[in-house]
Design a protein around this motif. Structure first.
Motif, PDB file in Angstrom:
ATOM      1  N   GLN A 138       0.828  -1.195   0.000  1.00  0.00           N
ATOM      2  CA  GLN A 138       0.000   0.000   0.000  1.00  0.00           C
ATOM      3  C   GLN A 138       0.867   1.251   0.000  1.00  0.00           C
ATOM      4  O   GLN A 138       0.539   2.247  -0.661  1.00  0.00           O
ATOM      5  CB  GLN A 138      -0.907  -0.012   1.233  1.00  0.00           C
ATOM      6  N   PHE A 195       0.679   4.398  -2.511  1.00  0.00           N
ATOM      7  CA  PHE A 195       0.475   5.764  -2.042  1.00  0.00           C
ATOM      8  C   PHE A 195       1.585   6.687  -2.539  1.00  0.00           C
ATOM      9  O   PHE A 195       1.329   7.838  -2.925  1.00  0.00           O
ATOM     10  CB  PHE A 195       0.419   5.800  -0.516  1.00  0.00           C
ATOM     11  N   VAL A 247      -7.834  11.518  -1.654  1.00  0.00           N
ATOM     12  CA  VAL A 247      -8.216  10.103  -1.685  1.00  0.00           C
ATOM     13  C   VAL A 247      -7.188   9.257  -0.933  1.00  0.00           C
ATOM     14  O   VAL A 247      -7.546   8.337  -0.179  1.00  0.00           O
ATOM     15  CB  VAL A 247      -8.353   9.610  -3.145  1.00  0.00           C
ATOM     16  N   VAL A 248      -5.902   9.580  -1.134  1.00  0.00           N
ATOM     17  CA  VAL A 248      -4.847   8.846  -0.423  1.00  0.00           C
ATOM     18  C   VAL A 248      -5.002   9.020   1.082  1.00  0.00           C
ATOM     19  O   VAL A 248      -4.893   8.062   1.854  1.00  0.00           O
ATOM     20  CB  VAL A 248      -3.444   9.316  -0.880  1.00  0.00           C
ATOM     21  N   GLU A 267      -7.722   9.709   2.762  1.00  0.00           N
ATOM     22  CA  GLU A 267      -8.912   8.986   3.215  1.00  0.00           C
ATOM     23  C   GLU A 267      -8.644   7.487   3.300  1.00  0.00           C
ATOM     24  O   GLU A 267      -9.042   6.824   4.272  1.00  0.00           O
ATOM     25  CB  GLU A 267     -10.081   9.260   2.258  1.00  0.00           C
ATOM     26  N   LYS A 268      -7.963   6.931   2.296  1.00  0.00           N
ATOM     27  CA  LYS A 268      -7.635   5.505   2.296  1.00  0.00           C
ATOM     28  C   LYS A 268      -6.758   5.144   3.492  1.00  0.00           C
ATOM     29  O   LYS A 268      -6.951   4.118   4.143  1.00  0.00           O
ATOM     30  CB  LYS A 268      -6.889   5.126   1.007  1.00  0.00           C
ATOM     31  N   HIS A 269      -5.765   6.005   3.754  1.00  0.00           N
ATOM     32  CA  HIS A 269      -4.841   5.707   4.858  1.00  0.00           C
ATOM     33  C   HIS A 269      -5.568   5.747   6.198  1.00  0.00           C
ATOM     34  O   HIS A 269      -5.380   4.858   7.038  1.00  0.00           O
ATOM     35  CB  HIS A 269      -3.685   6.695   4.868  1.00  0.00           C
ATOM     36  N   PHE A 309      -8.723   5.294   6.771  1.00  0.00           N
ATOM     37  CA  PHE A 309      -9.609   4.127   6.828  1.00  0.00           C
ATOM     38  C   PHE A 309      -8.824   2.883   7.233  1.00  0.00           C
ATOM     39  O   PHE A 309      -9.264   2.086   8.081  1.00  0.00           O
ATOM     40  CB  PHE A 309     -10.270   3.899   5.463  1.00  0.00           C
ATOM     41  N   HIS A 310      -7.612   2.737   6.640  1.00  0.00           N
ATOM     42  CA  HIS A 310      -6.778   1.567   6.945  1.00  0.00           C
ATOM     43  C   HIS A 310      -6.355   1.567   8.414  1.00  0.00           C
ATOM     44  O   HIS A 310      -6.376   0.520   9.074  1.00  0.00           O
ATOM     45  CB  HIS A 310      -5.539   1.578   6.051  1.00  0.00           C
TER      46      HIS A 310
END
Length: 262
Positions: free
Chosen positions: A150, A154, A179-180, A182-184, A186-187
């Motif tokens: 990941q 990123f 978006v990056v 938000e993804k991080h 969330f993870h």
């Protein structure tokens, strides 16, 4: 077919082996190899690498591995190469960079050696030990290999966001960086077992969830909140248009969050 994690593990193992040979090469150059070790290498037909021409490549590759897999030891790894904060050069502060330059410090008119290449031998051993510790994370059930993969993704996406901003496509660059982020977040929430009650949570929901569960402190919460505001500036019609500097700040901020919030 070899999976990417298995392939990465093999590459790290190869780096460790190369690091060991570079360590022996440094010993051979500074004080000579013990006869027993020299014979073992000779029996196995192993030729030692030229440290001064092959170390830089090894260092760059090992640095990249440690940065992704064991980031909390990266400062220690770099310090063995060169201590930027040192005030003088002695046996403890002499680094591998000094060895590569052939540096030798003395006093009393050169009659007493303070530090020479032999002082760097232990530094090379420490660097390879840190790399070995990174390799063990691949074998640990506590290590999520997805984090490494990941991180690669990123890095690529943030690089694209930065380039878009530089070329004037500020909204597009800001959207990608957002978006990056938000993804991080969330993870990180997922890793810690926290889930938002909302059906479609956003950045603010994630950083609020992290703060409420003491995963981030107030300064980090405010910092991420600011990044969220920059992202919203790029995604939605606001009082003003986002600028290139806004997006660069967002990209650099997201990079910092990825390295410090986990």
């Amino acid at each position: 077919m070899t999976s990417k994690p298995e392939s990465m593990k093999k590459e790290v193992d190869a780096l460790i082996s190369k690091g060991g040979l570079l360590y022996y090469s440094m010993i051979d150059d500074t004080q000579g190899l013990p006869e027993k070790l020299e014979k073992q290498l000779e029996d196995k037909k192993i030729k030692l690498p030229n440290f001064k021409t092959e170390y830089d490549t090894w260092y760059s590759e090992a640095h990249a591995v440690i940065k992704k897999v064991l980031p909390d030891r990266l400062v220690d790894f770099v310090k063995q190469y060169k201590d930027e904060k040192r005030k003088e050069i002695d046996f403890l502060t002499y680094g591998i960079a000094d060895y590569l330059l052939g540096l030798r410090t003395t006093r009393y008119g050169g009659s007493e050696v303070i530090a020479d290449g032999s002082a760097a031998v232990g530094k090379m051993q420490i660097q390879n030990s840190i790399l070995e510790a990174a390799a063990k994370r691949f074998e640990s059930s506590l290590f999520d290999i997805q984090e490494v993969l990941q991180a690669d993704m990123f890095d690529s996406e943030l690089g694209a966001a930065r380039e878009l901003a530089k070329k004037g496509f500020v909204r597009g660059g800001g959207a990608i960086a957002g978006v990056v982020l938000e993804k991080h977040l969330f993870h990180v929430c997922e890793v810690h077992g926290h889930k938002s009650r909302k059906k479609h949570p956003c950045i603010s929901d994630y950083y609020q969830l992290l703060k409420e569960n003491d995963i981030i402190d107030t300064p980090k919460w405010r910092f991420i909140q600011h990044l969220g505001d920059l992202r919203n500036l790029c995604d939605h019609k606001k009082d003003r248009e986002p600028t290139k500097d806004d997006v660069i700040e967002l990209v650099e901020g997201v990079e910092k969050v990825i390295k410090t919030v986990f």
